[in-house]
Design a protein around this motif. Structure first.
Motif, PDB file in Angstrom:
ATOM      1  N   THR A 270       1.002  -1.286   0.048  1.00  0.00           N
ATOM      2  CA  THR A 270       0.032  -0.015  -0.039  1.00  0.00           C
ATOM      3  C   THR A 270       0.527   1.255  -0.010  1.00  0.00           C
ATOM      4  O   THR A 270       0.665   2.013  -0.560  1.00  0.00           O
ATOM      5  CB  THR A 270      -0.947   0.034   1.287  1.00  0.00           C
ATOM      6  OG1 THR A 270      -1.762  -1.233   1.290  1.00  0.00           O
ATOM      7  CG2 THR A 270      -1.873   1.204   1.118  1.00  0.00           C
ATOM      8  N   LEU A 275      -1.401  -1.299  -5.070  1.00  0.00           N
ATOM      9  CA  LEU A 275      -2.745  -1.281  -4.511  1.00  0.00           C
ATOM     10  C   LEU A 275      -3.420  -2.536  -4.829  1.00  0.00           C
ATOM     11  O   LEU A 275      -3.872  -3.489  -4.006  1.00  0.00           O
ATOM     12  CB  LEU A 275      -3.664  -0.082  -4.966  1.00  0.00           C
ATOM     13  CG  LEU A 275      -2.866   1.205  -4.467  1.00  0.00           C
ATOM     14  CD1 LEU A 275      -3.811   2.238  -5.009  1.00  0.00           C
ATOM     15  CD2 LEU A 275      -2.981   1.274  -2.937  1.00  0.00           C
ATOM     16  N   ALA A 308      -7.260   0.038   0.904  1.00  0.00           N
ATOM     17  CA  ALA A 308      -6.516  -0.088  -0.314  1.00  0.00           C
ATOM     18  C   ALA A 308      -7.405  -0.231  -1.606  1.00  0.00           C
ATOM     19  O   ALA A 308      -7.258   0.463  -2.328  1.00  0.00           O
ATOM     20  CB  ALA A 308      -5.939  -1.550  -0.340  1.00  0.00           C
ATOM     21  N   LEU A 311      -8.187   3.465  -2.220  1.00  0.00           N
ATOM     22  CA  LEU A 311      -7.050   4.202  -3.008  1.00  0.00           C
ATOM     23  C   LEU A 311      -7.201   3.736  -4.539  1.00  0.00           C
ATOM     24  O   LEU A 311      -6.886   4.658  -5.257  1.00  0.00           O
ATOM     25  CB  LEU A 311      -5.881   3.632  -2.383  1.00  0.00           C
ATOM     26  CG  LEU A 311      -5.633   4.487  -0.988  1.00  0.00           C
ATOM     27  CD1 LEU A 311      -4.477   4.092  -0.168  1.00  0.00           C
ATOM     28  CD2 LEU A 311      -5.517   6.051  -1.077  1.00  0.00           C
ATOM     29  N   GLN A 312      -7.393   2.679  -4.550  1.00  0.00           N
ATOM     30  CA  GLN A 312      -7.520   2.242  -6.216  1.00  0.00           C
ATOM     31  C   GLN A 312      -8.754   2.724  -6.852  1.00  0.00           C
ATOM     32  O   GLN A 312      -8.618   3.454  -7.976  1.00  0.00           O
ATOM     33  CB  GLN A 312      -7.934   0.639  -6.244  1.00  0.00           C
ATOM     34  CG  GLN A 312      -6.783  -0.509  -5.956  1.00  0.00           C
ATOM     35  CD  GLN A 312      -7.135  -1.879  -6.060  1.00  0.00           C
ATOM     36  OE1 GLN A 312      -8.167  -2.327  -5.222  1.00  0.00           O
ATOM     37  NE2 GLN A 312      -6.628  -2.552  -7.013  1.00  0.00           N
TER      38      GLN A 312
END
Length: 327
Positions: A270, A275, A308, A311-312
């Motif tokens: 991360t 990711l 995660a 964020l992707q």
């Protein structure tokens, strides 16, 4: 991983009923008795001593009254042995008291008993016991938050220890420095621990020492080294599980190790912007935690998995906005 050294020698009590040099017990001279006491005081710690004492303390622990009674008995034994000049028996009693306090989570009280154990070992020139005492004191002062004292004791242990003991001392020093936020110092000690593990050919020691270096490397910002170390740690744990078989202990140990390794790998990936890999590792960490009914670890990995994936999606959203703006 904190490790306390265990010594492989079996306890042997003096045979007061036997004869020596053809003389009965009642015929022994004062010189013979004195020499026997000196021999007793200087002999090494018994075989399987630490493991046996700790197991007995744990097996017989049924409630608060039990451990207090054990302590009272050992205190009486230590006082009696000290008065009679049996230093060997007295130092064993103080070490046992320290172990009992450890099992009760009373680390400050354990420190006091280990200090008495250390004092007697120094007096009787019992180097093996002295090294054990420094190891115990280093670990307990760490648990009490006394970092400087812990480092001093572990360094003393390092000076006296054999190869196995040095592996343990370097590992403990690395853990203390890591807790102090000194990742560079921690990495140096973990590297030394790996060297001793390689010399000994100890696969299990290689597994956890490399894992410790992976954690220290991540704290230093060396994400590539951290990822390599943690992946090795995970693969080594899998091999050790195959060697150990399908016992409940082996399964539980492997699940605990792999759960932590997957979670750490997820964190490293991360931070490094990987990711997809991070999400995959957090998913695996959740699966392992669920299989061993560890709800707390499962929730932690689940939360990180959400971060995660978030964020992707955010990255994809930004790319879509950038593409739309460019057109």
């Amino acid at each position: 991983v904190k490790v306390k050294k265990e010594v492989d020698v079996e306890a042997e009590e003096d045979d007061d009923e036997g004869t020596r040099g053809g003389k009965s017990k009642h015929q022994a001279s004062t010189t013979d008795i004195a020499s026997r006491k000196n021999l007793t005081a200087s002999q090494p710690l018994p075989a399987n001593y630490v493991r046996r004492i700790r197991r007995r303390a744990q097996d017989s622990r049924k409630g608060p009254a039990d451990y207090r009674q054990q302590l009272a008995d050992l205190k009486l034994l230590a006082d009696s042995a000290s008065r009679s000049g049996n230093i060997y028996q007295a130092l064993q009693a103080y070490h046992k008291m320290g172990v009992i306090f450890d099992n009760q989570g009373m680390h400050q009280e354990a420190v006091q008993k280990y200090k008495q154990f250390l004092s007697l070992c120094i007096t009787s020139k019992n180097t093996q016991g002295e090294a054990l005492a420094y190891n115990c004191l280093g670990i307990n002062t760490f648990k009490c938050g006394q970092m400087d004292e812990s480092i001093q004791y572990h360094n003393k242990h390092l000076e006296l220890a054999d190869g196995t003991g040095r592996l343990i001392a370097h590992t403990n020093l690395g853990i203390v420095f890591q807790a102090m936020g000194l990742a560079e110092h921690a990495a140096i000690h973990h590297q030394h621990a790996i060297e001793y593990a390689n010399r000994m050919g100890a696969k299990d020691a290689q597994c956890f020492t490399v894992g410790n270096l992976g954690i220290a490397s991540a704290a230093q910002g060396d994400l590539q080294t951290s990822r390599i170390c943690l992946q090795y740690h995970l693969n080594a744990a899998q091999k050790q599980r195959q060697v150990a078989g399908d016992s409940k202990f082996a399964q539980h140990t492997f699940k605990s190790v792999s759960n932590l390794a997957f979670h750490r790998l997820g964190q490293v990936n991360t931070t490094d912007g990987r990711l997809d890999e991070a999400a995959s590792h957090f998913e695996k960490a959740m699966e392992v935690a669920k299989s061993k009914n560890d709800q707390h670890s499962e929730e932690q990995s689940g939360a990180m998995l959400g971060i995660a994936r978030g964020l992707q999606n955010f990255e994809q959203h930004c790319q879509a906005l950038f593409s739309g703006g460019g057109s």
